[in-house]
Design a protein around this motif. Structure first.
Motif, mmCIF file in Angstrom:
data_model
loop_
_atom_site.group_PDB
_atom_site.id
_atom_site.type_symbol
_atom_site.label_atom_id
_atom_site.label_comp_id
_atom_site.label_asym_id
_atom_site.label_seq_id
_atom_site.Cartn_x
_atom_site.Cartn_y
_atom_site.Cartn_z
ATOM 1 N N VAL A 168 0.842 -1.201 0.000
ATOM 2 C CA VAL A 168 0.000 0.000 0.000
ATOM 3 C C VAL A 168 0.875 1.248 0.000
ATOM 4 O O VAL A 168 0.620 2.212 -0.738
ATOM 5 N N LEU A 169 1.926 1.242 0.812
ATOM 6 C CA LEU A 169 2.854 2.373 0.839
ATOM 7 C C LEU A 169 3.496 2.580 -0.534
ATOM 8 O O LEU A 169 3.573 3.703 -1.024
ATOM 9 N N TYR A 170 3.924 1.502 -1.161
ATOM 10 C CA TYR A 170 4.541 1.577 -2.482
ATOM 11 C C TYR A 170 3.570 2.186 -3.495
ATOM 12 O O TYR A 170 3.935 3.091 -4.255
ATOM 13 N N LEU A 171 2.348 1.680 -3.500
ATOM 14 C CA LEU A 171 1.362 2.184 -4.460
ATOM 15 C C LEU A 171 1.015 3.642 -4.191
ATOM 16 O O LEU A 171 0.890 4.445 -5.123
ATOM 17 N N THR A 172 0.878 4.001 -2.928
ATOM 18 C CA THR A 172 0.565 5.385 -2.567
ATOM 19 C C THR A 172 1.695 6.316 -2.996
ATOM 20 O O THR A 172 1.450 7.365 -3.589
ATOM 21 N N ARG A 173 2.914 5.919 -2.697
ATOM 22 C CA ARG A 173 4.060 6.760 -3.068
ATOM 23 C C ARG A 173 4.178 6.882 -4.590
ATOM 24 O O ARG A 173 4.509 7.943 -5.111
ATOM 25 N N SER A 174 3.930 5.808 -5.307
ATOM 26 C CA SER A 174 4.068 5.852 -6.763
ATOM 27 C C SER A 174 3.035 6.778 -7.406
ATOM 28 O O SER A 174 3.286 7.354 -8.459
ATOM 29 N N ILE A 175 1.911 6.945 -6.761
ATOM 30 C CA ILE A 175 0.863 7.812 -7.305
ATOM 31 C C ILE A 175 1.063 9.268 -6.883
ATOM 32 O O ILE A 175 0.908 10.190 -7.683
ATOM 33 N N MET A 176 1.451 9.490 -5.631
ATOM 34 C CA MET A 176 1.444 10.841 -5.072
ATOM 35 C C MET A 176 2.799 11.535 -4.989
ATOM 36 O O MET A 176 2.847 12.734 -4.810
ATOM 37 N N ASP A 177 3.889 10.778 -5.089
ATOM 38 C CA ASP A 177 5.208 11.366 -4.887
ATOM 39 C C ASP A 177 5.744 11.982 -6.178
ATOM 40 O O ASP A 177 5.861 11.310 -7.201
ATOM 41 N N LYS A 178 6.088 13.241 -6.111
ATOM 42 C CA LYS A 178 6.613 13.937 -7.289
ATOM 43 C C LYS A 178 8.022 13.479 -7.637
ATOM 44 O O LYS A 178 8.463 13.629 -8.770
ATOM 45 N N ALA A 179 8.745 12.945 -6.675
ATOM 46 C CA ALA A 179 10.113 12.479 -6.918
ATOM 47 C C ALA A 179 10.140 11.039 -7.444
ATOM 48 O O ALA A 179 11.204 10.459 -7.601
ATOM 49 N N TRP A 180 8.992 10.464 -7.703
ATOM 50 C CA TRP A 180 8.917 9.073 -8.150
ATOM 51 C C TRP A 180 9.327 8.964 -9.611
ATOM 52 O O TRP A 180 8.715 9.536 -10.488
ATOM 53 N N LYS A 181 10.391 8.238 -9.845
ATOM 54 C CA LYS A 181 10.850 7.977 -11.207
ATOM 55 C C LYS A 181 11.045 6.474 -11.326
ATOM 56 O O LYS A 181 11.866 5.898 -10.615
ATOM 57 N N PRO A 182 10.300 5.829 -12.201
ATOM 58 C CA PRO A 182 10.436 4.376 -12.325
ATOM 59 C C PRO A 182 11.885 3.956 -12.607
ATOM 60 O O PRO A 182 12.602 4.623 -13.341
ATOM 61 N N VAL A 183 12.294 2.867 -11.985
ATOM 62 C CA VAL A 183 13.632 2.329 -12.208
ATOM 63 C C VAL A 183 13.494 0.953 -12.858
ATOM 64 O O VAL A 183 12.538 0.226 -12.597
ATOM 65 N N ALA A 184 14.456 0.639 -13.685
ATOM 66 C CA ALA A 184 14.469 -0.685 -14.317
ATOM 67 C C ALA A 184 14.984 -1.702 -13.300
ATOM 68 O O ALA A 184 16.026 -1.499 -12.689
ATOM 69 N N MET A 211 12.177 2.465 -2.395
ATOM 70 C CA MET A 211 11.137 1.471 -2.125
ATOM 71 C C MET A 211 11.553 0.095 -2.632
ATOM 72 O O MET A 211 11.187 -0.920 -2.037
ATOM 73 N N PHE A 212 12.326 0.052 -3.712
ATOM 74 C CA PHE A 212 12.853 -1.225 -4.195
ATOM 75 C C PHE A 212 13.683 -1.879 -3.093
ATOM 76 O O PHE A 212 13.525 -3.065 -2.806
ATOM 77 N N TYR A 213 14.565 -1.102 -2.468
ATOM 78 C CA TYR A 213 15.418 -1.632 -1.400
ATOM 79 C C TYR A 213 14.589 -2.058 -0.182
ATOM 80 O O TYR A 213 14.863 -3.087 0.436
ATOM 81 N N VAL A 214 13.587 -1.276 0.153
ATOM 82 C CA VAL A 214 12.749 -1.609 1.315
ATOM 83 C C VAL A 214 11.996 -2.921 1.071
ATOM 84 O O VAL A 214 11.998 -3.822 1.924
ATOM 85 N N LEU A 215 11.347 -3.041 -0.085
ATOM 86 C CA LEU A 215 10.553 -4.238 -0.373
ATOM 87 C C LEU A 215 11.424 -5.491 -0.473
ATOM 88 O O LEU A 215 11.123 -6.510 0.160
ATOM 89 N N LEU A 219 5.331 -8.979 -4.991
ATOM 90 C CA LEU A 219 6.342 -7.923 -5.019
ATOM 91 C C LEU A 219 7.031 -7.835 -6.375
ATOM 92 O O LEU A 219 7.245 -6.740 -6.906
ATOM 93 N N TYR A 220 7.347 -8.981 -6.954
ATOM 94 C CA TYR A 220 8.001 -8.998 -8.255
ATOM 95 C C TYR A 220 7.083 -8.366 -9.315
ATOM 96 O O TYR A 220 7.530 -7.551 -10.127
ATOM 97 N N GLY A 221 5.823 -8.727 -9.282
ATOM 98 C CA GLY A 221 4.860 -8.144 -10.208
ATOM 99 C C GLY A 221 4.753 -6.628 -10.029
ATOM 100 O O GLY A 221 4.696 -5.883 -11.000
ATOM 101 N N LEU A 222 4.740 -6.206 -8.792
ATOM 102 C CA LEU A 222 4.656 -4.771 -8.494
ATOM 103 C C LEU A 222 5.890 -4.031 -8.989
ATOM 104 O O LEU A 222 5.775 -2.981 -9.621
ATOM 105 N N LEU A 223 7.066 -4.603 -8.728
ATOM 106 C CA LEU A 223 8.306 -3.957 -9.161
ATOM 107 C C LEU A 223 8.452 -3.981 -10.685
ATOM 108 O O LEU A 223 8.945 -3.019 -11.281
#
Length: 188
Positions: A33-49, A122-126, A181-185
């Motif tokens: 939930v934290l990951y999804l919330t941050r990915s939607i609302m965080d302006k510093a969110w940049k997807p990583v490969a 978040m990748f490191y946390v998960l 988690l893998y699917g989410l990442l």
């Protein structure tokens, strides 16, 4: 078949096991939930490969889940040597999972991070939280393996069967959580 050790209580083991699984599932549900919330609302969110080695991690964890089931099957047949062998294989594949996770971290750390990136954190946390939980499963697995090689342990203990079943459900839970988690990442 009763266990001669009166200190053993199957119901107490089950309460602890269900409580442990509930805490693990709630922890990871909160992180998702934290990951999804941050990915939607965080302006510093940049997807990583994500590193392709994560697929190898997934296969390692699948192997651990399969091998613990094969260990259970050997135990039901009364084949303690086969049981021990499959438990060791479970440990090796579980340890390989943790090692591939560390390799993925190393690959991610070697890449230039640029500016602040919440997605990378978040990748490191998960993955770190999951690796810690797998490591806990490895300690429980080591306890079972030690019990087989300990000459003072009953080789046909009902307790061993219960603990093996509970450990198997823990490993399967870790595998299912990893798939989520893998699917989410990967969908990042």
């Amino acid at each position: 078949m009763a266990d001669p050790d009166r200190r053993y209580s199957a119901s107490l083991y089950w309460v602890g096991h269900i409580g442990t699984l509930a805490v693990v599932i709630i922890t990871f549900a909160s992180l998702v939930v934290l990951y999804l919330t941050r990915s939607i609302m965080d302006k510093a969110w940049k997807p990583v490969a994500i590193p392709p080695q994560l697929l190898l991690s997934t296969l390692m964890l699948a192997g651990a889940s399969i091998s613990i089931e094969l260990a259970r099957w050997q135990l039901r047949r009364g084949n303690v040597d086969g049981y021990s062998s499959w438990l060791i294989r479970t440990g090796v594949t579980g340890l390989a999972f943790v090692i591939t996770q560390l390799l993925c971290w190393r690959i991610m750390l070697a890449e230039p991070s640029g500016t602040l990136n919440t997605s990378r954190g978040m990748f490191y946390v998960l993955t770190g939280a999951h690796a810690i939980h797998v490591a806990c499963g490895l300690f429980a697995l080591a306890y079972l393996i030690w019990g087989i090689w300990n000459p003072w342990q009953d080789r046909h203990s009902i307790r061993r069967s219960s603990i093996t079943f509970m450990l198997a459900t823990y490993w399967h839970t870790m595998f299912i959580i990893w798939l989520v988690l893998y699917g989410l990442l990967a969908a990042n």
